[in-house]
Write an enzyme that holds these catalytic residues in place. Structure first.
Site, PDB file in Angstrom:
ATOM      1  N   ASP A  18      20.757  37.857 -26.408  1.00 51.68           N
ATOM      2  CA  ASP A  18      19.477  38.241 -27.003  1.00 51.68           C
ATOM      3  C   ASP A  18      19.361  39.752 -27.158  1.00 51.68           C
ATOM      4  OD1 ASP A  18      19.590  35.974 -25.318  1.00 51.68           O
ATOM      5  OD2 ASP A  18      17.430  35.882 -25.060  1.00 51.68           O
ATOM      6  N   ALA A  19      20.005  40.482 -26.240  1.00 55.00           N
ATOM      7  CA  ALA A  19      19.902  41.942 -26.237  1.00 55.00           C
ATOM      8  C   ALA A  19      20.381  42.553 -27.547  1.00 55.00           C
ATOM      9  CB  ALA A  19      20.703  42.516 -25.072  1.00 55.00           C
TER      10      ALA A  19
END
Length: 381
Positions: free
Chosen positions: A159-160
């Protein structure tokens, strides 16, 4: 010549079929406005901080919609709404005192810097730049293995790649200082080398989901025996790649690396769309999670539509999937504008219901709508 005539007829038929399936730009804008207005009306009930990553993803989509509303309807209210939020939190990244380098801290900063690039004003730039400079002064060097919470100091979960890299790229574009782009590429590549399964052309959410990870509470295989590849997790990555490529100039160093990764994931994801038009919570075991999932679907539709618009993806191959995905997304919008079937905050496939919604799902929907609006323009055909 006899062989050519049937081929031309077949191509013409396919072209007509695609054209007949296209929604109008007015229809797309109407649906986007409906969803955006519902979210703004209900935003006071959202329990996330204004600078939280969840809202940051909403702001990116709302700015896409705001720019479209301005261009087509001279409606500046949506951009002004984001501007008001930025002023209210003094254009700060998320504080997170125990981990200032956490990727989620910077999601909202994408909107702050985008507004800076449009309107100027040091107040929109300096808080983000100050925080990033403090990270670059002493970059974290911890392992990416998320069995240790220290790993959250780096981009150790997929997700980062939606949350933070774009901010470093924006700072490079604004300042021309190579330190931002160099750090971004180094960390992005490290995360990709660690979490990207080249055989599947998909990202693990983090190291706890590797098939050979220690036997703990995290699933390493789906019920059907497949590897665990989370729908929204991969939606975050491909949506983040599209956002990043929108920021980077065509001649940016290492741009080809991101283009290649984007094409690989696009080719894989288009094959994983379900007959109902959605990408489900589990990409390789949708039968175990049969409900629609609109946050994964929204980010993937957005990224694929963007790729067609920019010439990275073949229209004949990808447009049917985009149109089918957009129809599925619209089917999940309730009569009052609430977007349903959004998987709650999580890190792996989970059950979803029609009444579940979240701000990041709305952000994905609005990003998808803005690109579809471009896709159906007469000149695009």
């Amino acid at each position: 010549m006899k062989r050519l005539i049937p081929m031309l007829a077949l191509c013409a038929t396919a072209t007509m079929a695609l054209a007949q399936a296209l929604p109008s730009q007015a229809e797309i804008r109407g649906m986007m406005r409906k969803v955006a207005d519902w979210q703004i009306l209900h935003q006071p009930q959202v329990r996330h901080a204004p600078t939280d990553w969840t809202n940051g993803a909403l702001y990116i989509g709302m700015l896409d919609w705001g720019e479209l509303a301005e261009a087509t309807e001279k409606d500046t209210s949506y951009t002004r709404w984001i501007e008001g939020i930025g002023n209210g939190c003094r254009w700060q990244p998320h504080p997170r005192a125990n981990n200032p380098s956490h990727a989620d801290n910077f999601t909202a900063c994408q909107a702050w810097l985008r507004l800076y690039q449009r309107f100027g004003g040091a107040k929109r730039l300096e808080p983000t730049q100050k925080r990033v400079d403090s990270i670059l002064a002493k970059p974290p060097t911890v392992s990416l293995d998320l069995h240790s919470w220290k790993a959250l100091e780096r981009w150790s979960w997929c997700d980062a790649l939606y949350m933070a890299p774009q901010v470093y790229a924006q700072l490079w574009v604004i300042t021309k200082d190579a330190k931002y782009l160099d750090f971004m590429h180094k960390e992005f590549k490290a995360t990709t080398d660690y979490l990207y399964d080249k055989e599947e052309a998909l990202f693990y959410r983090d190291s706890r989901y590797f098939p050979d990870a220690p036997n703990d509470k995290f699933p390493h295989r789906e019920a059907n025996g497949a590897k665990v590849f989370w729908g929204r997790g991969n939606g975050w990555v491909i949506g983040g790649l599209a956002n990043l490529l929108r920021v980077l100039p065509k001649d940016a160093p290492n741009r080809a690396y991101y283009e290649d990764l984007y094409r690989q994931m696009s080719a894989r994801l288009v094959k994983l769309q379900n007959p109902d038009g959605y990408w489900h919570a589990s990409l390789l075991d949708p039968a175990s999670y049969p409900s629609p999932e609109t946050s994964a679907s929204g980010f993937i539709v957005y990224a694929l539509a963007w790729g067609i618009n920019e010439g990275y993806l073949d229209r004949a191959t990808y447009q049917p999937a985009v149109l089918k995905g957009w129809k599925a997304l619209c089917d999940a919008v309730q009569a009052d504008g609430k977007l349903g079937y959004v998987q709650p905050i999580g890190q792996d496939p989970r059950k979803v219901t029609k009444d579940m919604t979240e701000v990041y799902g709305v952000g994905a929907f609005l990003q998808a709508g803005a690109q579809l609006h471009r896709l159906v323009a007469p000149q695009a055909k």
